[in-house]
Scaffold this motif. Structure first.
Motif, PDB file in Angstrom:
ATOM      1  N   PRO A 114      29.171 -78.245 -57.678  1.00 21.55           N
ATOM      2  CA  PRO A 114      27.794 -78.584 -58.089  1.00 21.55           C
ATOM      3  C   PRO A 114      27.552 -80.103 -58.053  1.00 21.55           C
ATOM      4  O   PRO A 114      28.474 -80.904 -58.181  1.00 21.55           O
ATOM      5  CB  PRO A 114      27.717 -78.050 -59.527  1.00 21.55           C
ATOM      6  CG  PRO A 114      28.809 -77.039 -59.635  1.00 21.55           C
ATOM      7  CD  PRO A 114      29.895 -77.517 -58.738  1.00 21.55           C
ATOM      8  N   ASP A 115      26.309 -80.477 -57.874  1.00 22.93           N
ATOM      9  CA  ASP A 115      25.880 -81.885 -57.905  1.00 22.93           C
ATOM     10  C   ASP A 115      26.509 -82.718 -56.808  1.00 22.93           C
ATOM     11  O   ASP A 115      26.711 -83.930 -56.960  1.00 22.93           O
ATOM     12  CB  ASP A 115      26.199 -82.515 -59.272  1.00 22.93           C
ATOM     13  CG  ASP A 115      25.554 -81.742 -60.408  1.00 22.93           C
ATOM     14  OD1 ASP A 115      24.421 -81.246 -60.228  1.00 22.93           O
ATOM     15  OD2 ASP A 115      26.200 -81.623 -61.467  1.00 22.93           O
ATOM     16  N   THR A 116      26.895 -82.094 -55.681  1.00 26.64           N
ATOM     17  CA  THR A 116      27.422 -82.876 -54.548  1.00 26.64           C
ATOM     18  C   THR A 116      26.687 -82.510 -53.271  1.00 26.64           C
ATOM     19  O   THR A 116      27.228 -82.659 -52.177  1.00 26.64           O
ATOM     20  CB  THR A 116      28.926 -82.606 -54.360  1.00 26.64           C
ATOM     21  OG1 THR A 116      29.108 -81.210 -54.066  1.00 26.64           O
ATOM     22  CG2 THR A 116      29.728 -82.987 -55.572  1.00 26.64           C
ATOM     23  N   ASP A 117      25.452 -82.025 -53.436  1.00 28.75           N
ATOM     24  CA  ASP A 117      24.692 -81.552 -52.284  1.00 28.75           C
ATOM     25  C   ASP A 117      25.455 -80.477 -51.514  1.00 28.75           C
ATOM     26  O   ASP A 117      25.294 -80.335 -50.305  1.00 28.75           O
ATOM     27  CB  ASP A 117      24.328 -82.708 -51.342  1.00 28.75           C
ATOM     28  CG  ASP A 117      23.376 -83.697 -51.993  1.00 28.75           C
ATOM     29  OD1 ASP A 117      22.544 -83.243 -52.816  1.00 28.75           O
ATOM     30  OD2 ASP A 117      23.467 -84.887 -51.685  1.00 28.75           O
ATOM     31  N   ARG A 118      26.346 -79.759 -52.268  1.00 31.02           N
ATOM     32  CA  ARG A 118      27.079 -78.628 -51.702  1.00 31.02           C
ATOM     33  C   ARG A 118      27.918 -79.035 -50.500  1.00 31.02           C
ATOM     34  O   ARG A 118      28.128 -78.262 -49.573  1.00 31.02           O
ATOM     35  CB  ARG A 118      26.105 -77.505 -51.329  1.00 31.02           C
ATOM     36  CG  ARG A 118      25.190 -77.092 -52.470  1.00 31.02           C
ATOM     37  CD  ARG A 118      24.172 -76.057 -52.044  1.00 31.02           C
ATOM     38  NE  ARG A 118      24.800 -74.757 -51.825  1.00 31.02           N
ATOM     39  CZ  ARG A 118      25.054 -73.871 -52.802  1.00 31.02           C
ATOM     40  NH1 ARG A 118      24.741 -74.157 -54.046  1.00 31.02           N
ATOM     41  NH2 ARG A 118      25.606 -72.708 -52.514  1.00 31.02           N
ATOM     42  N   GLN A 119      28.451 -80.245 -50.540  1.00 33.76           N
ATOM     43  CA  GLN A 119      29.213 -80.762 -49.404  1.00 33.76           C
ATOM     44  C   GLN A 119      30.719 -80.751 -49.637  1.00 33.76           C
ATOM     45  O   GLN A 119      31.488 -81.171 -48.769  1.00 33.76           O
ATOM     46  CB  GLN A 119      28.769 -82.206 -49.082  1.00 33.76           C
ATOM     47  CG  GLN A 119      27.320 -82.319 -48.660  1.00 33.76           C
ATOM     48  CD  GLN A 119      27.020 -81.481 -47.438  1.00 33.76           C
ATOM     49  OE1 GLN A 119      27.703 -81.583 -46.416  1.00 33.76           O
ATOM     50  NE2 GLN A 119      25.989 -80.639 -47.533  1.00 33.76           N
ATOM     51  N   ALA A 120      31.169 -80.303 -50.815  1.00 31.95           N
ATOM     52  CA  ALA A 120      32.600 -80.294 -51.124  1.00 31.95           C
ATOM     53  C   ALA A 120      32.949 -78.999 -51.853  1.00 31.95           C
ATOM     54  O   ALA A 120      32.114 -78.446 -52.575  1.00 31.95           O
ATOM     55  CB  ALA A 120      32.972 -81.504 -51.979  1.00 31.95           C
ATOM     56  N   PRO A 121      34.160 -78.534 -51.666  1.00 32.52           N
ATOM     57  CA  PRO A 121      34.552 -77.283 -52.345  1.00 32.52           C
ATOM     58  C   PRO A 121      34.754 -77.490 -53.834  1.00 32.52           C
ATOM     59  O   PRO A 121      35.312 -78.518 -54.264  1.00 32.52           O
ATOM     60  CB  PRO A 121      35.866 -76.898 -51.652  1.00 32.52           C
ATOM     61  CG  PRO A 121      36.430 -78.181 -51.163  1.00 32.52           C
ATOM     62  CD  PRO A 121      35.250 -79.041 -50.800  1.00 32.52           C
ATOM     63  N   CYS A 122      34.316 -76.513 -54.594  1.00 31.81           N
ATOM     64  CA  CYS A 122      34.533 -76.559 -56.046  1.00 31.81           C
ATOM     65  C   CYS A 122      35.988 -76.267 -56.383  1.00 31.81           C
ATOM     66  O   CYS A 122      36.508 -76.744 -57.387  1.00 31.81           O
ATOM     67  CB  CYS A 122      33.617 -75.551 -56.725  1.00 31.81           C
ATOM     68  SG  CYS A 122      33.610 -75.614 -58.522  1.00 31.81           S
ATOM     69  N   PHE A 123      36.650 -75.499 -55.506  1.00 35.73           N
ATOM     70  CA  PHE A 123      38.042 -75.117 -55.757  1.00 35.73           C
ATOM     71  C   PHE A 123      38.897 -75.459 -54.538  1.00 35.73           C
ATOM     72  O   PHE A 123      39.289 -74.571 -53.769  1.00 35.73           O
ATOM     73  CB  PHE A 123      38.125 -73.623 -56.083  1.00 35.73           C
ATOM     74  CG  PHE A 123      37.304 -73.215 -57.274  1.00 35.73           C
ATOM     75  CD1 PHE A 123      37.756 -73.464 -58.558  1.00 35.73           C
ATOM     76  CD2 PHE A 123      36.060 -72.607 -57.102  1.00 35.73           C
ATOM     77  CE1 PHE A 123      36.994 -73.091 -59.659  1.00 35.73           C
ATOM     78  CE2 PHE A 123      35.294 -72.234 -58.188  1.00 35.73           C
ATOM     79  CZ  PHE A 123      35.748 -72.479 -59.486  1.00 35.73           C
ATOM     80  N   PRO A 124      39.173 -76.729 -54.337  1.00 36.26           N
ATOM     81  CA  PRO A 124      39.953 -77.141 -53.149  1.00 36.26           C
ATOM     82  C   PRO A 124      41.348 -76.533 -53.126  1.00 36.26           C
ATOM     83  O   PRO A 124      41.940 -76.365 -52.055  1.00 36.26           O
ATOM     84  CB  PRO A 124      39.992 -78.670 -53.271  1.00 36.26           C
ATOM     85  CG  PRO A 124      39.732 -78.955 -54.719  1.00 36.26           C
ATOM     86  CD  PRO A 124      38.801 -77.879 -55.174  1.00 36.26           C
ATOM     87  N   GLN A 125      41.872 -76.206 -54.301  1.00 32.73           N
ATOM     88  CA  GLN A 125      43.213 -75.611 -54.338  1.00 32.73           C
ATOM     89  C   GLN A 125      43.218 -74.253 -53.640  1.00 32.73           C
ATOM     90  O   GLN A 125      44.238 -73.839 -53.067  1.00 32.73           O
ATOM     91  CB  GLN A 125      43.728 -75.489 -55.783  1.00 32.73           C
ATOM     92  CG  GLN A 125      42.915 -74.599 -56.711  1.00 32.73           C
ATOM     93  CD  GLN A 125      41.816 -75.355 -57.449  1.00 32.73           C
ATOM     94  OE1 GLN A 125      41.028 -76.055 -56.820  1.00 32.73           O
ATOM     95  NE2 GLN A 125      41.791 -75.227 -58.775  1.00 32.73           N
TER      96      GLN A 125
END
Length: 837
Positions: A114-125
């Motif tokens: 959230p709050d990243t313009d949906r440009q990064a995964p919330c769960f990178p692991q």
């Protein structure tokens, strides 16, 4: 009275109770063998002499025989292996470990921060886990059966590819994954391969989305058209349906299929208190991929924090899997080895039940299974909690109902049979509609029988009150598939524990079977030593039937002494029944009664005949031996009480003989009062319980609760016996409850009506007996009450089609299955594994 080869048996059928507190269950080796092997039992620095037992009696196999030594060592090796398995099973009972779901993990990996313009995964692991867990074939998912591909693996692989593409990582992984799908694309359209729930909607939707993302799968245009056609056909089918069940189904699968068939509010109507949709990480993540929801994100955060870099197919589902394991352990006969763990699981499930936990109440299968296991194990659970599925229409409004899940239907049907009063209309309704739907499923399947339909067929054919533990145990082991999984959108597996459970059960059964064979040889020697085989009036094959009823009732191999004592008691009841029915004159009957009345002073009475001497000597020797051993178990003298019980029984049988000689027609009340005693449950039950329950105090046996248990069990057994013996006894001019009801009605009641009334009485007594067994302990200990219930079940087995005691051939299958035939394991082929529908 019974004919030696045809007559009614006044004997009863045995049962075993839950394992009692550490009783004096006896070592299966003679003292010489113990000494020879260097296994000295020490007590305060001295060798403690073994208590006398059947197992250690002089009539056992000689302990010096090499085969016997080898058998003892083999059993010890089995116990060692099972100790290791037991530790692993115990660990899993406390905390089930689930296999990771590549499919659900991929969907969680797609959730944007959230709050990243949906440009990064919330769960990178989770993204990292995908990168590190691709198979060499290019696929992701659980390749459980060694197959190159199935629809489950294809769905997981496609989801992982889309997740990696979404974050522009793992180009090589994506290429290998696309090649895998291309090589196996024909699997998607193969109707012979089982489809996960929602596959025809989810896979085409995700495949179309992958194409729009710019991914190029090496497949032909015709294959792409075929895949998209699957979705069109599914949408067309759905368009023609209107039901709440359909809405639940769409909320479960549509978001992952990337099609907007429900608006957001309709989807979120199915959100649970924990923030999930149906406890499904994939369904919940799919919502977050399209829109933000704080509760849904909290749910995913919680499970990722628990499992780390991956997630299972369903969470939470500990209650379901723990109850499933309890059920599994009970069905294959090894639950007694895990009593503390099972009690802990049931205690927690009961608390969740009282709190109306969503994990139990909102899942039909879990709710029904919890009700059944909790009620049968003595917890006070109300059938009101099943009111939401009391009608077929309300069931069909649920997700499980819309999917017509066989397992959910079967669990509801099993639960509905645990009726404890006439007022549980909810259970009666469930029984009616679930039984009808299950029958329809069998009819529609024709001769094709999948494992789940095989279980349905068995359950419908054999009611739970007419099955016995030993036969059920063998069948369930033979049909146990250690590879079985719960098929949802992808497989949800328990890690490795099923194989341990199966191996444990196989070896435990092999120990039981070898012990049964030893015990049967002991009983055959006992019969010859007491010259019972010389009695010409005694029905043929009676001894093995007596032991069969004992083993069917008291099945755990630890209860050897109880089982042998029970079998001997039943055998003596059959001897008495045949003696008074057709084997003796009036003078011989009176002579035997006089001898039993004198007992230790019987030398003051002369034997009228040799057969009276044989019968009395067998009684005197055996009852005294049983009394001596029971007194050692109870740590007080119980022999006199046993003697009195046998005398009371014998006088009752003599009364029936007198009625027969004088052609006296008793009233129904007179008949049943005497018949409850002449059935023989009194001495058989008392003899058995002395070896099942330590400290079976006199006040327990004298308590009204004990008397009522005895009355209910005796009534069931006598009426079942009379029902099966009616035609035969009518031909012989003998009366029983059916003929008495017709006679006393003055012709207003037909034979059919009398039989129906008798069956209703059996059902009523059986229900009352079950209620007494499962309710909170009062005076009679729970293990003892369970023996009464298992005796009742064994009675139903013996009187299912005929009088099993008078027709040895009728019981031949059961005898061979329990005592002689080895296990014949049946495992499903990979392609035969079915979905839950």
């Amino acid at each position: 009275m019974a004919n030696p080869t045809q007559g009614r048996s006044s004997s009863i059928l045995p049962v075993s109770g839950r394992q009692a507190p550490q009783q004096a269950v006896l070592l299966w080796a003679a003292p010489q063998f113990v000494s020879k092997c260097g296994l000295h039992v020490l007590h305060h620095g001295r060798r403690k002499p073994p208590r006398r037992s059947f197992a250690c009696s002089a009539s056992r196999l000689p302990s010096t025989e090499p085969p016997y030594v080898e058998e003892m060592l083999a059993r010890e090796n089995i116990r060692t292996r099972n100790t290791e398995r037991k530790a692993r099973i115990q660990k899993h009972l406390g905390k089930p470990e689930f296999s990771p779901s590549a499919y659900d993990t991929a969907w969680v990996a797609m959730v944007p921060l959230p709050d990243t313009d949906r440009q990064a995964p919330c769960f990178p692991q989770c993204v990292e886990w995908i990168l590190q867990n691709q198979h060499c074939s290019g696929s992701w998912g659980i390749n459980q059966f060694g197959l190159l591909a199935n629809k489950d693996i294809l769905l997981s692989t496609l989801a992982c590819i889309i997740a990696l593409k979404k974050w522009n990582v793992g180009s090589d992984h994506i290429s290998r994954g696309l090649e895998f799908i291309g090589r196996n694309i024909s699997t998607v359209m193969d109707k012979q391969i089982v489809s996960p729930i929602g596959f025809n909607l989810i896979f085409p939707g995700m495949f179309n989305h992958a194409i729009r993302m710019g991914l190029e799968c090496p497949v032909r245009e015709t294959d792409i058209s075929g895949i998209l056609h699957l979705c069109e056909m599914e949408l067309r089918r759905l368009a023609g349906e209107e039901s709440n069940g359909k809405e639940a189904y769409l909320a479960f699968v549509a978001e992952e299929g990337l099609v907007s068939l429900l608006d957001r509010n309709e989807v979120m109507n199915f959100q649970r208190k924990n923030g999930s949709l149906f406890n499904s990480p994939a369904a919940t993540a799919a919502v977050l991929v399209h829109r933000y929801d704080d509760k849904a994100l909290q749910y995913l955060n919680s499970i990722v924090s628990i499992f780390g870099r991956t997630v299972p197919t369903v969470y939470p589902q500990n209650i379901y899997y723990q109850l499933s394991m309890v059920d599994m352990l009970e069905k294959i006969g090894i639950s007694r080895h895990f009593s503390s763990e099972i009690n802990s699981i049931l205690d927690k499930a009961y608390i969740s039940w009282l709190q109306r936990d969503e994990e139990i109440i909102q899942d039909v299968e879990t709710c029904a299974m919890a009700f059944r296991l909790l009620r049968m194990n003595g917890y006070d659970v109300s059938s009101d909690e099943l009111s939401h599925v009391s009608q077929a229409s309300t069931f069909h409004d649920s997700l499980e109902g819309y999917l017509n899940q066989t397992k959910s239907l079967l669990e509801l049907y099993k639960a509905s049979k645990l009726c404890l009063s006439e007022n549980e209309l909810i259970l009666e309704n469930i029984s009616n509609w679930s039984g009808r739907l299950l029958t329809e499923k069998l009819c529609c399947s024709g001769t094709k029988r999948t494992p789940i339909l095989g279980e349905v067929e068995y359950t419908l054919k054999f009611p739970f009150y007419a099955t016995v533990e030993t036969l059920d145990r063998k069948r369930n082991i033979e049909h146990f598939d250690s590879r079985v999984s719960q098929q949802l959108k992808t497989k949800n597996l328990l890690c490795h524990v099923n194989q341990d459970i199966l191996d444990f059960a196989i070896e435990d059964f092999s120990i039981s079977q070898s012990i049964y064979q030893d015990e049967l040889r002991h009983l055959e020697r006992w019969e010859k030593e007491n010259r019972l085989h010389q009695l010409r009036f005694l029905r043929k094959g009676s001894l093995i039937n007596c032991y069969l009823s004992a083993a069917a009732t008291i099945s755990a191999h630890e209860f050897s002494d109880a089982r042998i004592a029970c079998a001997k008691a039943i055998a003596l009841v059959l001897v008495t029944d045949d003696f008074f029915d057709v084997g003796a004159s009036k003078e011989e009957q009176e002579n035997l009664i006089a001898l039993v009345e004198k007992w230790d002073h019987h030398h003051k009475v002369e034997f009228y005949s040799e057969q009276v001497e044989v019968v009395f000597s067998a009684f005197y020797t055996t009852v005294n031996q049983l009394g001596e051993m029971a007194s050692a178990v109870q740590n007080c003298d119980v022999t006199k009480h046993l003697d009195e019980t046998w005398l009371h029984y014998m006088r009752s049988v003599a009364t029936e003989a007198k009625w027969q000689r004088n052609q006296y027609v008793p009233t129904v009340e007179e008949y049943m009062t005497d018949a409850l005693t002449s059935y023989g449950m009194g001495p058989i039950m008392l003899t058995s319980l002395y070896f099942v329950q330590n400290k079976l105090m006199k006040h327990i046996i004298k308590d009204p609760e004990y008397s009522e248990l005895l009355r209910l069990m005796g009534t069931c057994g006598r009426l079942l016996n009379d029902t099966q013996g009616f035609e035969r006894e009518s031909r012989d001019g003998k009366l029983n409850i059916i003929s008495l009801l017709v006679l006393q009605s003055g012709g207003s009641m037909s034979i059919e009506a009398a039989q129906e009334a008798t069956q209703e009485s059996v059902a009523s007594c059986r229900r009352d007996l079950l209620r007494m067994v499962v309710r909170e302990d009062r005076v009679v200990p729970r293990p003892c009450k369970e023996v009464f219930w298992r005796f009742c079940k064994t009675a139903h087995l013996f009187y299912c089609h005929t009088d099993g005691f008078s027709s040895p051939k009728e019981m031949l299958h059961a005898m061979n299955a329990i005592f002689r035939e080895p296990l014949k394991l049946q495992t499903s082929s990979p392609l035969a594994v079915q979905s839950e529908k």
